[in-house]
Design an enzyme around this catalytic site. Sequence first.
Site, PDB file in Angstrom:
ATOM      1  N   GLU A  23       9.993   0.987   9.656  1.00  0.00           N
ATOM      2  CA  GLU A  23      11.575   1.571  10.003  1.00  0.00           C
ATOM      3  C   GLU A  23      10.582   3.072   9.953  1.00  0.00           C
ATOM      4  OE1 GLU A  23      14.494   1.170   9.667  1.00  0.00           O
ATOM      5  OE2 GLU A  23      14.010   0.157   8.546  1.00  0.00           O
ATOM      6  N   LYS A  80       0.727  -1.431   0.200  1.00  0.00           N
ATOM      7  CA  LYS A  80      -0.285  -0.133   0.236  1.00  0.00           C
ATOM      8  C   LYS A  80       0.930   1.306   0.120  1.00  0.00           C
ATOM      9  CE  LYS A  80      -1.649   2.589   3.007  1.00  0.00           C
ATOM     10  NZ  LYS A  80      -1.822   4.606   2.017  1.00  0.00           N
ATOM     11  N   CYS A 130      13.648  10.686   7.503  1.00  0.00           N
ATOM     12  CA  CYS A 130      14.101  10.535   8.801  1.00  0.00           C
ATOM     13  C   CYS A 130      15.294  10.662   9.119  1.00  0.00           C
ATOM     14  CB  CYS A 130      13.096   8.809   8.791  1.00  0.00           C
ATOM     15  SG  CYS A 130      13.498   8.387   7.859  1.00  0.00           S
ATOM     16  N   GLU A 181      11.082  15.020  15.319  1.00  0.00           N
ATOM     17  CA  GLU A 181      10.952  15.728  13.927  1.00  0.00           C
ATOM     18  C   GLU A 181       9.841  16.477  13.451  1.00  0.00           C
ATOM     19  OE1 GLU A 181       9.179  11.607  12.037  1.00  0.00           O
ATOM     20  OE2 GLU A 181      11.014  11.770  11.412  1.00  0.00           O
TER      21      GLU A 181
HETATM   22  P1  NAP Z   1       2.041   7.533   8.501  1.00  0.00           P
HETATM   23  O1  NAP Z   1       1.280   8.550   8.528  1.00  0.00           O
HETATM   24  O2  NAP Z   1       2.999   7.325   9.800  1.00  0.00           O
HETATM   25  O3  NAP Z   1       2.209   6.834   7.278  1.00  0.00           O
HETATM   26  C1  NAP Z   1       2.700   5.679   6.637  1.00  0.00           C
HETATM   27  C2  NAP Z   1       2.129   5.241   6.139  1.00  0.00           C
HETATM   28  O4  NAP Z   1       1.086   4.353   6.847  1.00  0.00           O
HETATM   29  C3  NAP Z   1       1.236   5.535   4.463  1.00  0.00           C
HETATM   30  O5  NAP Z   1       1.357   4.892   3.183  1.00  0.00           O
HETATM   31  C4  NAP Z   1      -0.954   5.602   5.148  1.00  0.00           C
HETATM   32  O6  NAP Z   1      -1.076   6.140   4.637  1.00  0.00           O
HETATM   33  C5  NAP Z   1       0.344   4.671   6.354  1.00  0.00           C
HETATM   34  N1  NAP Z   1      -1.405   4.145   7.416  1.00  0.00           N
HETATM   35  C6  NAP Z   1      -1.978   5.306   7.311  1.00  0.00           C
HETATM   36  N2  NAP Z   1      -2.125   5.111   9.462  1.00  0.00           N
HETATM   37  C7  NAP Z   1      -2.423   3.633   9.121  1.00  0.00           C
HETATM   38  C8  NAP Z   1      -3.167   3.008   9.658  1.00  0.00           C
HETATM   39  N3  NAP Z   1      -4.420   2.583  10.756  1.00  0.00           N
HETATM   40  N4  NAP Z   1      -2.841   1.072   9.115  1.00  0.00           N
HETATM   41  C9  NAP Z   1      -1.919   1.133   8.699  1.00  0.00           C
HETATM   42  N5  NAP Z   1      -1.700   2.150   7.907  1.00  0.00           N
HETATM   43  C10 NAP Z   1      -1.712   3.467   7.812  1.00  0.00           C
HETATM   44  O7  NAP Z   1       3.713   8.297   8.449  1.00  0.00           O
HETATM   45  P2  NAP Z   1       4.172   9.510   7.381  1.00  0.00           P
HETATM   46  O8  NAP Z   1       3.463  10.755   7.473  1.00  0.00           O
HETATM   47  O9  NAP Z   1       3.091   9.771   5.806  1.00  0.00           O
HETATM   48  O10 NAP Z   1       5.036   9.822   7.021  1.00  0.00           O
HETATM   49  C11 NAP Z   1       6.222  10.357   7.456  1.00  0.00           C
HETATM   50  C12 NAP Z   1       6.639   9.645   8.494  1.00  0.00           C
HETATM   51  O11 NAP Z   1       7.809   8.347   7.977  1.00  0.00           O
HETATM   52  C13 NAP Z   1       7.741  10.434   9.726  1.00  0.00           C
HETATM   53  O12 NAP Z   1       7.457   9.952  11.002  1.00  0.00           O
HETATM   54  C14 NAP Z   1       9.340   9.873   9.105  1.00  0.00           C
HETATM   55  O13 NAP Z   1      10.238   9.743   9.938  1.00  0.00           O
HETATM   56  C15 NAP Z   1       9.121   8.090   9.060  1.00  0.00           C
HETATM   57  N6  NAP Z   1       9.546   7.846   7.441  1.00  0.00           N
HETATM   58  C16 NAP Z   1      10.980   7.069   8.536  1.00  0.00           C
HETATM   59  C17 NAP Z   1      11.539   6.500   7.051  1.00  0.00           C
HETATM   60  C18 NAP Z   1      12.650   5.319   7.651  1.00  0.00           C
HETATM   61  O14 NAP Z   1      13.074   4.635   6.893  1.00  0.00           O
HETATM   62  N7  NAP Z   1      13.011   4.976   8.822  1.00  0.00           N
HETATM   63  C19 NAP Z   1      11.263   6.981   5.568  1.00  0.00           C
HETATM   64  C20 NAP Z   1      10.576   7.623   5.742  1.00  0.00           C
HETATM   65  C21 NAP Z   1       9.552   8.722   6.560  1.00  0.00           C
HETATM   66  P3  NAP Z   1      -1.599   7.430   3.745  1.00  0.00           P
HETATM   67  O15 NAP Z   1      -0.436   8.442   4.063  1.00  0.00           O
HETATM   68  O16 NAP Z   1      -1.705   7.076   2.711  1.00  0.00           O
HETATM   69  O17 NAP Z   1      -2.736   7.565   4.646  1.00  0.00           O
END
Ligand code: NAP
Length: 498
Positions: free
Chosen positions: A259, A185, A293, A393
């Site tokens: 991650e 997804k 991140c 962050e």
């Molecule tokens: P997020 O809100 O956690 O979303 C990540 C993914 O999870 C998206 O595809 C999102 O869908 C999905 N998601 C949201 N709620 C969910 C649920 N209840 N069940 C299953 N999936 C769900 O994070 P983001 O705001 O998109 O991304 C930023 C974060 O990612 C930051 O904290 C960053 O540090 C972290 N990040 C970490 C890495 C690493 O390698 N460590 C790399 C990149 C980013 P939708 O967004 O489509 O609603």
Amino acid sequence: METTRQWNTAEVNLDKKYGPQINGEMVEPVNGYINAVNASTGEVLAQIGRGGKEDIDKAVGAARAAFPAWAETPIEERSMLLNKIADALDENQERLKLIESMDTGRAIHEFDLDYKLAINQFRYFAGAILTHYEGESRPVDNGYLITKKEPLGVCAQIIPWNVPMIMASFKLAPALAAGNTLVLKPAEDACISVLEFGKIISEILPNGVVNMVPGIGDEAGQALIDHPDIDKLAFTGSVPVGRLVGKTAGERLLPVTLELGGKAPHIVFPDVDIDTAVENATLGYTFFNGESCILGTRLLVHDDIYDEFTEKLIERAKQIKIGPPTDRSTRLASLINEKQGEKVLNYFDIAREEGAKILYGGNRVTVPGHEHGYFIEPTIIEAEPNMRIAQEEIFGPAATITRWNNVEEVIKMANDVEYGLAAGIMTENMENAFVVANKLEAGSVWINSYFNFQTGAPFGGYKNSGVGREYSKQALNEYSQLKTIVAAYKRPPLGTFL
Ligand code: NAP
Ligand code: MG
């Protein structure tokens, strides 16, 4: 095979609709579509399926049906197919980079790195899988012990919007190499390049091996992690959703890799060449628009050079070209959406309220023709290490800067944060560098060169930055399970039980 053709935005020719990709074909989503927009102009680029429970159920069913044959496909053939995917990504990269730049708002020049990493992922795992099965088999007393690595089955994979193709490749390549099938997804806010890639993959792999269901996290994402026929959860994103995925894995006793976020310290010793250090620090906090991140956003600078370093860091920030994402000379472009833009600006208010000092930046900038976008100045904030601005962050082009005086103190400062994904050190003295590197609580430490990604280097987080490792051979283990078979040629004599 690299192409040099530069695409024009008008020529990209996107599909009008991107439904779920299930069993090798694009299908109609049960719950209709949502708009995918250009992050900086607000223009609707295409419609993406609003995946729900029924789409997920079909996708998992297709992955399950494809699993036995894929698991038994010889590794030489899996390796060859992964190389084919790498070739296809290479051939299509310029078009996909442009799509991704429009979708995410990030400056197009950055995608040269993203796609290099993504293509290398497939090539790396095409090679790595050939040595993955060198096992621990050995003769035992009365026969032979065989340790066997088997795939897990059907993997649920969820990725964020910031670096879509890097994220897709980090998830797909090791899972496929190890013989798993999967449902991915991608993120609602930037998924078109990944769905285009899905179409390319469907021409290469057997049907059902890779399935993609776009949609909203609470709907498609939640349905995917809750699906009863999943064998592994792999997630990249925020800590709160990561906890939810981890909790689901705990309840269901599924293997999981997470991650999550980061807030990386970047430590500057007084013996550095200041101009070079400023360049490296600037790259470290502004690349990916600050939406990553791994960025070195907590600059910890030695007192002896603090004033000169800070002055030069500000001068460097002033030169950074903010402009349209798809202009090759742009270095900083639009954040993903209004919510993220407002979140970043709100952090600057928090910084002011808690007594931190914004030394440079802190404002939204308007780029003509891209008024929808959130272009934020590179921002440098003098802060105490315990302030929220230095602990949480921000996910925008901003760094805090803090003085230090002795090495023990800076190690403590660097580690005093919930995250532990990455860290940087700049010094000419390798003894200092390694003493500090060994004490840092971070999965990746870069000395004198931030983002020094090397193919095959394990990537993942300490502390709240996650669980497990990607990008390396370790990722193959995260997508495999071990079976021990002990074959005896002597049977226990009759009466052994007595
Ligand atoms: P997020 O809100 O956690 O979303 C990540 C993914 O999870 C998206 O595809 C999102 O869908 C999905 N998601 C949201 N709620 C969910 C649920 N209840 N069940 C299953 N999936 C769900 O994070 P983001 O705001 O998109 O991304 C930023 C974060 O990612 C930051 O904290 C960053 O540090 C972290 N990040 C970490 C890495 C690493 O390698 N460590 C790399 C990149 C980013 P939708 O967004 O489509 O609603
Ligand atoms: Mg978008």
